[in-house]
Write a protein that holds these residues in place. Structure first.
Motif, mmCIF file in Angstrom:
data_model
loop_
_atom_site.group_PDB
_atom_site.id
_atom_site.type_symbol
_atom_site.label_atom_id
_atom_site.label_comp_id
_atom_site.label_asym_id
_atom_site.label_seq_id
_atom_site.Cartn_x
_atom_site.Cartn_y
_atom_site.Cartn_z
ATOM 1 N N ILE A 10 -6.810 2.138 -5.226
ATOM 2 C CA ILE A 10 -8.049 2.913 -5.265
ATOM 3 C C ILE A 10 -8.634 2.847 -6.669
ATOM 4 C CG2 ILE A 10 -9.032 5.223 -5.079
ATOM 5 C CD1 ILE A 10 -6.886 5.836 -2.983
ATOM 6 N N SER A 11 -9.875 2.433 -6.764
ATOM 7 C CA SER A 11 -10.565 2.386 -8.057
ATOM 8 C C SER A 11 -11.237 3.733 -8.296
ATOM 9 C CB SER A 11 -11.594 1.262 -8.058
ATOM 10 O OG SER A 11 -12.604 1.520 -7.087
ATOM 11 N N ASP A 12 -11.965 3.812 -9.381
ATOM 12 C CA ASP A 12 -12.657 5.064 -9.695
ATOM 13 C C ASP A 12 -13.708 5.397 -8.638
ATOM 14 O OD1 ASP A 12 -11.182 5.450 -11.969
ATOM 15 O OD2 ASP A 12 -12.610 4.388 -13.255
ATOM 16 N N GLU A 13 -14.243 4.367 -7.995
ATOM 17 C CA GLU A 13 -15.225 4.579 -6.935
ATOM 18 C C GLU A 13 -14.562 4.307 -5.584
ATOM 19 O OE1 GLU A 13 -19.667 3.056 -5.513
ATOM 20 O OE2 GLU A 13 -18.715 2.225 -7.283
ATOM 21 N N ILE A 14 -14.313 5.354 -4.835
ATOM 22 C CA ILE A 14 -13.636 5.218 -3.552
ATOM 23 C C ILE A 14 -14.559 4.537 -2.545
ATOM 24 C CG2 ILE A 14 -12.601 6.488 -1.624
ATOM 25 C CD1 ILE A 14 -11.688 8.581 -3.626
ATOM 26 N N CYS A 15 -13.988 3.623 -1.781
ATOM 27 C CA CYS A 15 -14.765 2.868 -0.799
ATOM 28 C C CYS A 15 -15.461 3.807 0.177
ATOM 29 C CB CYS A 15 -13.834 1.921 -0.043
ATOM 30 S SG CYS A 15 -14.666 0.868 1.138
ATOM 31 N N SER A 16 -16.748 3.594 0.401
ATOM 32 C CA SER A 16 -17.529 4.478 1.260
ATOM 33 C C SER A 16 -17.334 4.134 2.732
ATOM 34 C CB SER A 16 -19.008 4.367 0.922
ATOM 35 O OG SER A 16 -19.514 3.085 1.314
ATOM 36 N N ILE A 17 -17.654 5.089 3.574
ATOM 37 C CA ILE A 17 -17.598 4.863 5.016
ATOM 38 C C ILE A 17 -18.532 3.729 5.408
ATOM 39 C CG2 ILE A 17 -18.297 5.870 7.225
ATOM 40 C CD1 ILE A 17 -16.991 8.450 6.394
ATOM 41 N N GLN A 18 -19.709 3.680 4.788
ATOM 42 C CA GLN A 18 -20.677 2.639 5.115
ATOM 43 C C GLN A 18 -20.128 1.245 4.795
ATOM 44 O OE1 GLN A 18 -24.491 3.026 3.208
ATOM 45 N NE2 GLN A 18 -25.237 1.061 3.920
ATOM 46 N N GLN A 45 -6.352 9.752 -3.053
ATOM 47 C CA GLN A 45 -5.688 9.083 -1.939
ATOM 48 C C GLN A 45 -6.005 9.774 -0.609
ATOM 49 O OE1 GLN A 45 -1.523 8.006 -2.270
ATOM 50 N NE2 GLN A 45 -1.627 8.020 -4.496
ATOM 51 N N GLN A 46 -5.937 11.088 -0.610
ATOM 52 C CA GLN A 46 -6.190 11.842 0.616
ATOM 53 C C GLN A 46 -7.624 11.633 1.095
ATOM 54 O OE1 GLN A 46 -5.138 15.825 -0.533
ATOM 55 N NE2 GLN A 46 -2.966 15.333 -0.740
ATOM 56 N N TRP A 47 -8.572 11.643 0.169
ATOM 57 C CA TRP A 47 -9.974 11.448 0.524
ATOM 58 C C TRP A 47 -10.183 10.040 1.090
ATOM 59 C CZ3 TRP A 47 -14.076 13.997 1.754
ATOM 60 C CH2 TRP A 47 -15.331 13.391 1.709
ATOM 61 N N SER A 48 -9.633 9.049 0.438
ATOM 62 C CA SER A 48 -9.767 7.671 0.908
ATOM 63 C C SER A 48 -9.132 7.493 2.280
ATOM 64 C CB SER A 48 -9.115 6.715 -0.097
ATOM 65 O OG SER A 48 -9.168 5.377 0.360
ATOM 66 N N PHE A 49 -7.961 8.048 2.471
ATOM 67 C CA PHE A 49 -7.261 7.961 3.755
ATOM 68 C C PHE A 49 -8.115 8.567 4.864
ATOM 69 C CE2 PHE A 49 -3.067 9.315 6.039
ATOM 70 C CZ PHE A 49 -3.227 8.299 6.961
ATOM 71 N N ALA A 50 -8.683 9.724 4.615
ATOM 72 C CA ALA A 50 -9.533 10.377 5.617
ATOM 73 C C ALA A 50 -10.742 9.512 5.957
ATOM 74 C CB ALA A 50 -9.974 11.746 5.110
ATOM 75 N N GLN A 51 -11.329 8.869 4.936
ATOM 76 C CA GLN A 51 -12.473 7.984 5.165
ATOM 77 C C GLN A 51 -12.091 6.829 6.100
ATOM 78 O OE1 GLN A 51 -15.299 9.547 3.827
ATOM 79 N NE2 GLN A 51 -15.725 8.151 2.150
ATOM 80 N N HIS A 52 -10.952 6.230 5.830
ATOM 81 C CA HIS A 52 -10.489 5.117 6.663
ATOM 82 C C HIS A 52 -10.268 5.561 8.108
ATOM 83 C CE1 HIS A 52 -9.789 3.141 2.804
ATOM 84 N NE2 HIS A 52 -9.475 2.014 3.429
ATOM 85 N N LEU A 53 -9.648 6.707 8.284
ATOM 86 C CA LEU A 53 -9.385 7.206 9.637
ATOM 87 C C LEU A 53 -10.682 7.480 10.392
ATOM 88 C CD1 LEU A 53 -6.428 9.576 8.794
ATOM 89 C CD2 LEU A 53 -6.292 7.643 10.372
ATOM 90 N N GLN A 54 -11.688 7.962 9.694
ATOM 91 C CA GLN A 54 -12.974 8.231 10.342
ATOM 92 C C GLN A 54 -13.650 6.930 10.770
ATOM 93 O OE1 GLN A 54 -15.263 10.841 7.707
ATOM 94 N NE2 GLN A 54 -13.421 12.037 7.337
ATOM 95 N N SER A 71 -7.314 -7.391 8.643
ATOM 96 C CA SER A 71 -7.684 -5.984 8.513
ATOM 97 C C SER A 71 -8.431 -5.819 7.202
ATOM 98 C CB SER A 71 -6.439 -5.086 8.514
ATOM 99 O OG SER A 71 -5.747 -5.199 7.274
ATOM 100 N N VAL A 72 -9.201 -4.744 7.086
ATOM 101 C CA VAL A 72 -9.919 -4.460 5.844
ATOM 102 C C VAL A 72 -9.691 -3.002 5.456
ATOM 103 C CG1 VAL A 72 -11.683 -6.237 6.117
ATOM 104 C CG2 VAL A 72 -12.057 -3.984 7.137
ATOM 105 N N GLY A 73 -9.473 -2.798 4.166
ATOM 106 C CA GLY A 73 -9.240 -1.444 3.705
ATOM 107 C C GLY A 73 -8.807 -1.433 2.257
ATOM 108 N N VAL A 74 -8.509 -0.230 1.745
ATOM 109 C CA VAL A 74 -8.098 -0.057 0.359
ATOM 110 C C VAL A 74 -6.749 0.656 0.328
ATOM 111 C CG1 VAL A 74 -8.693 0.918 -1.886
ATOM 112 C CG2 VAL A 74 -10.504 0.058 -0.389
ATOM 113 N N HIS A 75 -5.748 -0.040 -0.166
ATOM 114 C CA HIS A 75 -4.394 0.496 -0.304
ATOM 115 C C HIS A 75 -4.420 1.711 -1.237
ATOM 116 C CE1 HIS A 75 -0.150 0.595 -1.505
ATOM 117 N NE2 HIS A 75 0.119 -0.254 -0.526
ATOM 118 N N PRO A 76 -3.584 2.716 -0.977
ATOM 119 C CA PRO A 76 -3.614 3.909 -1.830
ATOM 120 C C PRO A 76 -3.317 3.627 -3.302
ATOM 121 C CG PRO A 76 -1.710 3.935 -0.344
ATOM 122 C CD PRO A 76 -2.635 2.876 0.152
#
Length: 258
Positions: free
Chosen positions: A70-78, A109-118, A62-67
């Motif tokens: 999260i670094s200062d730059e949140i992983c993008s959808i792209q 965390q909430q923003w990153s989580f939403a990105q992953h779900l999308q 799997s690929v993703g960023v654990h809550p």
């Protein structure tokens, strides 16, 4: 046939195997563990977990960023989408919310989580969710951004039956680790009894949370056997029934592993 649905093979202790991951995988195979899902926790280890999955036909990634990573730059959808395109990547995550250790970064965390779900919804690969002390927000974000057709799993579950029930209603599975064997986990064992076997997975989360009688030692995939045995005992099922159901559940949730 047994599946370790969540392990960190890039972090397990290989000293007993002379530093050889092949021998650790072989040790799990000899105990009947036929498949493993190696979990990504940040952009840095994504190439490593994918490389491990490429080496072994029975291992997926799997690929993703654990809550908590999260670094200062949140992983993008792209970026997530590009990582998810690999054929051995079968899931997005782990992602989620952890207010126990990092309540000061709730918004990130909430923003990153939403990105992953999308990304999960768009690529059709389920989401692996870490949740701790964030029940309401976890369920709300899944409801808003997740896809019930794709679904996911609440891994290493330690929350209430009410949360498990709500997640199941949204198409999610519930995965239990060696914590269910701990002496102080009676409330969690009651949740195991109530979760339908058709919605249940087992995992090690190795190298963490080794089950009894290995508590205090470094965990590894071969110890998922003890988790499955505990589930069988709690639900009044045979060990073979638990093996069959959890393997079928894993392959249903992650169809690319069939």
């Amino acid at each position: 046939m047994l599946v370790d649905s969540h392990c960190h093979l890039d972090r397990i202790d290989l000293k007993p195997y002379g530093g050889n991951l092949d021998l650790a995988v072989q040790a799990a195979t000899e105990r009947g563990v036929s498949k493993m899902l190696c979990i990504g926790i940040d952009l840095g280890n994504a190439p490593t977990v994918v490389a491990i999955a490429e080496r072994f036909p029975q291992i997926y990634a799997s690929v993703g960023v654990h809550p908590l990573d999260i670094s200062d730059e949140i992983c993008s959808i792209q970026t997530l989408t590009e990582l998810a395109n690999h054929p051995k990547v079968v899931a997005i995550g782990e992602t989620g919310l952890d207010y126990y250790y990092s309540s000061e970064r709730k918004v990130d965390q909430q923003w990153s989580f939403a990105q992953h779900l999308q990304v999960s919804a768009s690529c059709g690969k389920p989401t692996i969710v870490h949740t701790r002390d964030a029940r309401e927000d976890t369920l709300a974000i899944i409801a808003e951004h997740g896809s019930p057709d794709v679904g996911g799993v609440l891994h290493c579950f330690t929350e209430s039956w009410e949360m498990a029930e709500a997640a199941i209603e949204m198409g999610y599975y519930i995965s239990f680790s060696g914590i269910i064997t701990f002496k102080n986990a009676e409330e969690l064992r009651e949740v195991v009894r109530r979760v339908p076997i058709e919605r249940l997975l087992v995992e090690t989360d190795s190298p963490y949370l080794a089950p009894v009688p290995y508590r205090g030692k470094k965990n590894e995939p071969k110890y998922v056997v003890e988790v499955a045995e505990c589930v069988a005992d709690l639900k009044g099922l045979s060990y073979q029934d638990v093996l069959q159901h959890t393997t079928q559940n894993f392959e249903r949730l992650f169809p690319l592993t069939k």
